[in-house]
Scaffold this motif. Structure first.
Motif, mmCIF file in Angstrom:
data_model
loop_
_atom_site.group_PDB
_atom_site.id
_atom_site.type_symbol
_atom_site.label_atom_id
_atom_site.label_comp_id
_atom_site.label_asym_id
_atom_site.label_seq_id
_atom_site.Cartn_x
_atom_site.Cartn_y
_atom_site.Cartn_z
ATOM 1 N N UNK A 140 54.349 5.716 71.586
ATOM 2 C CA UNK A 140 55.527 6.157 72.331
ATOM 3 C C UNK A 140 55.208 6.224 73.817
ATOM 4 N N UNK A 141 56.141 5.731 74.643
ATOM 5 C CA UNK A 141 56.009 5.883 76.076
ATOM 6 C C UNK A 141 57.287 6.512 76.627
ATOM 7 N N UNK A 142 57.351 6.669 77.925
ATOM 8 C CA UNK A 142 58.446 7.384 78.558
ATOM 9 C C UNK A 142 59.664 6.484 78.765
ATOM 10 N N UNK A 143 60.793 7.131 79.109
ATOM 11 C CA UNK A 143 61.986 6.371 79.469
ATOM 12 C C UNK A 143 61.680 5.334 80.550
ATOM 13 N N UNK A 144 61.022 5.810 81.606
ATOM 14 C CA UNK A 144 60.957 5.021 82.823
ATOM 15 C C UNK A 144 59.924 3.903 82.806
ATOM 16 N N UNK A 146 58.628 2.305 79.555
ATOM 17 C CA UNK A 146 58.328 1.769 78.228
ATOM 18 C C UNK A 146 58.246 0.247 78.221
ATOM 19 N N UNK A 147 59.096 -0.420 79.008
ATOM 20 C CA UNK A 147 59.034 -1.877 79.048
ATOM 21 C C UNK A 147 57.697 -2.347 79.613
ATOM 22 N N UNK A 148 57.271 -1.716 80.705
ATOM 23 C CA UNK A 148 55.977 -2.063 81.296
ATOM 24 C C UNK A 148 54.835 -1.743 80.330
ATOM 25 N N UNK A 149 54.973 -0.636 79.618
ATOM 26 C CA UNK A 149 53.971 -0.244 78.629
ATOM 27 C C UNK A 149 53.862 -1.316 77.544
ATOM 28 N N UNK A 150 55.016 -1.809 77.066
ATOM 29 C CA UNK A 150 55.013 -2.857 76.053
ATOM 30 C C UNK A 150 54.441 -4.162 76.572
ATOM 31 N N UNK A 232 56.848 -5.568 69.902
ATOM 32 C CA UNK A 232 58.232 -5.103 69.965
ATOM 33 C C UNK A 232 58.334 -3.925 70.925
ATOM 34 N N UNK A 233 59.246 -4.054 71.874
ATOM 35 C CA UNK A 233 59.542 -2.992 72.840
ATOM 36 C C UNK A 233 60.915 -2.445 72.454
ATOM 37 N N UNK A 234 60.956 -1.187 72.023
ATOM 38 C CA UNK A 234 62.180 -0.658 71.410
ATOM 39 C C UNK A 234 62.604 0.641 72.082
ATOM 40 N N UNK A 235 63.893 0.802 72.246
ATOM 41 C CA UNK A 235 64.430 2.048 72.784
ATOM 42 C C UNK A 235 65.942 2.034 72.745
ATOM 43 N N UNK A 249 64.006 -5.411 83.180
ATOM 44 C CA UNK A 249 64.306 -6.643 83.900
ATOM 45 C C UNK A 249 63.024 -7.351 84.322
ATOM 46 N N UNK A 250 62.050 -6.578 84.788
ATOM 47 C CA UNK A 250 60.756 -7.141 85.201
ATOM 48 C C UNK A 250 60.071 -7.826 84.022
ATOM 49 N N UNK A 251 60.103 -7.190 82.856
ATOM 50 C CA UNK A 251 59.426 -7.744 81.683
ATOM 51 C C UNK A 251 60.122 -9.011 81.199
ATOM 52 N N UNK A 252 61.446 -9.015 81.175
ATOM 53 C CA UNK A 252 62.178 -10.209 80.763
ATOM 54 C C UNK A 252 61.920 -11.362 81.724
#
Length: 454
Positions: A140-144, A146-150, A232-235, A249-252
């Motif tokens: 689990x990561x934070x709201x802000x 999670x995409x970067x974490x994934x 999988x990056x999920x939220x 957006x950065x990850x995509x």
């Protein structure tokens, strides 16, 4: 090859969704289905015996199942179970399905929200493993972030795989004929191919254990990286549409091979029902007590603008086969994918036992169109955008009348409610017309990973 459907008597939440969607009815009594609600106490002891026997049965052989079909996927072992989510939760069916399709090789980055709460329950967890000891890796990561974490998880998997490939090439001459070549060039798209690769890795470990070369010890530690992993990056929508959108957006845009699943309840469910940019016009939520006056953000179209992102919008209760196709296509695409999944929620103010059939009405009204955008089709002027839902057959008002988030405003401020409902219907009509036009657009986009060195 026989099959049984067994209820877990101590874990059933009594939500009634299974009864609502059950298609099999008695010929003698139309109200009686193949599965029915009944007082728990009358059958508890007997059902416990049946369930214990059910757990002793061997799992189906995944290589003999068509995982990309409705029936085949549901015969696969779920590696997400007994979550403790709200009865009738719209999010958990997607978790169960994705764990059945890819679970033994999934690496999950889960944004804070409902799914991180029921996904990280302690002292128990809904995530489990199969008979081979394989299962999802979840964090689990934070709201802000999670995409970067994934994305970090993806990069953290790519690096050891690259190193393992280099080491394997160096040691190839000391290994049995073709073993290294078979591993390096193995396709890993089907269950049979994945199992064959795992068998090769077992043999590789056996062979390099007999080598004295220091690189053999390094490869021994990295050999598992040569089996395909599924990131999988999920939220929820609060993460994807709002607080974490910049990172998403950065990850995509990165072009990396990650799968993003947005479990869209159209509101900040876990923190009390605050409005998000996913909240539709006319819906009442916290911070939109007079009904949200602006249209919903179309995150799918934003992602599609890149051209290299696989995008799908799904609703499992409305079209399960389209849902499974979207998951299969997204995971098989070697690049970023985004799946937006309709999820009913108690914050909507609906009868949760009818959640799946209510999803059908969401699609039938045009409120939630179903589509898939596949960049792989965008060559030689193909049509990458496929509209999977039909023209609306019921008005939006009919769908909205069954949800308190829309109907409550009709009681408190009828005039404003009527105005917003008209605008919401216009949003639906305009978007439907726009999507119909896009479905006929021919495109020829440049390749993603195969044309420009990374």
């Amino acid at each position: 090859m026989l099959m049984t459907l067994q209820v877990a008597p101590d874990d059933c939440t009594g939500c009634g969704v299974c009864v609502d969607v059950c298609p099999a009815r008695s010929k003698e009594a139309v109200k009686i289905k193949a599965i029915n609600m009944t007082p728990k106490g009358d059958i508890l002891d007997r059902s416990r015996v049946h369930y214990d026997y059910f757990l002793s049965l061997p799992d189906f052989d995944r290589t003999k199942l068509a995982i990309d079909t409705v029936k085949g996927s549901q015969l696969a072992l779920p590696l997400f179970e007994y979550s403790g989510a709200c009865a009738g939760c719209g999010e958990t069916p997607y978790w169960k399905l994705v764990s059945q399709m890819f679970g033994d090789r999934m690496v999950v980055a889960n944004a804070t929200g409902c799914s991180s709460i029921f996904g990280g329950n302690l002292p128990t967890t809904p995530w489990t493993k199969n008979a081979d000891g394989l299962g999802p890796a979840w964090a689990n990561s934070l709201f802000e972030d999670n995409a970067e974490f994934g994305l970090g998880l993806r990069l953290g998997l790519d690096k050891p795989e690259t190193t393992a490939r280099i080491l394997l090439k160096e040691l190839a001459s000391a290994l049995p004929m073709s073993l290294a070549d078979d591993i390096l060039h193995a396709k890993q798209d089907s269950e049979e191919e994945l199992r064959a690769q795992r068998v090769r890795i077992v043999e590789l470990r056996r062979q390099i254990a007999m080598l004295s070369n220091p690189n053999a010890r390094k490869l021994e530690n990295l050999a598992d990286a040569l089996v395909k992993k599924s990131v999988w990056i999920v939220g929820g929508d609060g993460w994807a549409y709002d607080i974490g959108f910049g990172g998403l957006d950065h990850v995509l845009a990165s072009g990396r091979n990650v799968n993003v699943l947005v479990i869209d309840t159209e509101v900040y469910s876990n923190t009390g029902g605050q409005a998000s940019k996913s909240t539709p016009r006319a819906a009442v939520a916290r911070f939109a007590s007079a009904g949200k006056s602006t249209n919903k953000k179309d995150i799918g179209m934003i992602a599609m603008a890149y051209g290299h992102v696989y995008v799908a919008q799904i609703a499992i209760g409305a079209h399960p086969l389209q849902t499974i196709r979207a998951f299969h296509e997204a995971e098989s695409y070697h690049g970023p994918s985004l799946i937006i999944a309709y999820s009913q929620c108690i914050a909507h103010g609906i009868d949760m036992s009818t959640g799946m059939s209510h999803q059908k009405e969401a699609v039938q009204s045009g409120y939630w169109p179903l589509y898939r955008f596949d960049p792989r089709v965008a060559h030689d002027y193909g049509k990458p955008f496929h509209l999977d839902s039909k023209k609306p057959t019921i008005p939006f008002r009919s769908f909205a009348s069954k949800e308190a988030r829309f109907s409550v405003l009709q009681r408190s401020d009828p005039e404003r409610a009527e105005q917003l409902l008209r605008l919401a219907q216009n949003d639906i009509d305009d978007r439907g017309h726009y999507y119909e036009q896009i479905a006929n657009v021919e495109r020829s986009l440049a390749g993603l990973m195969d044309e420009v060195p990374q």
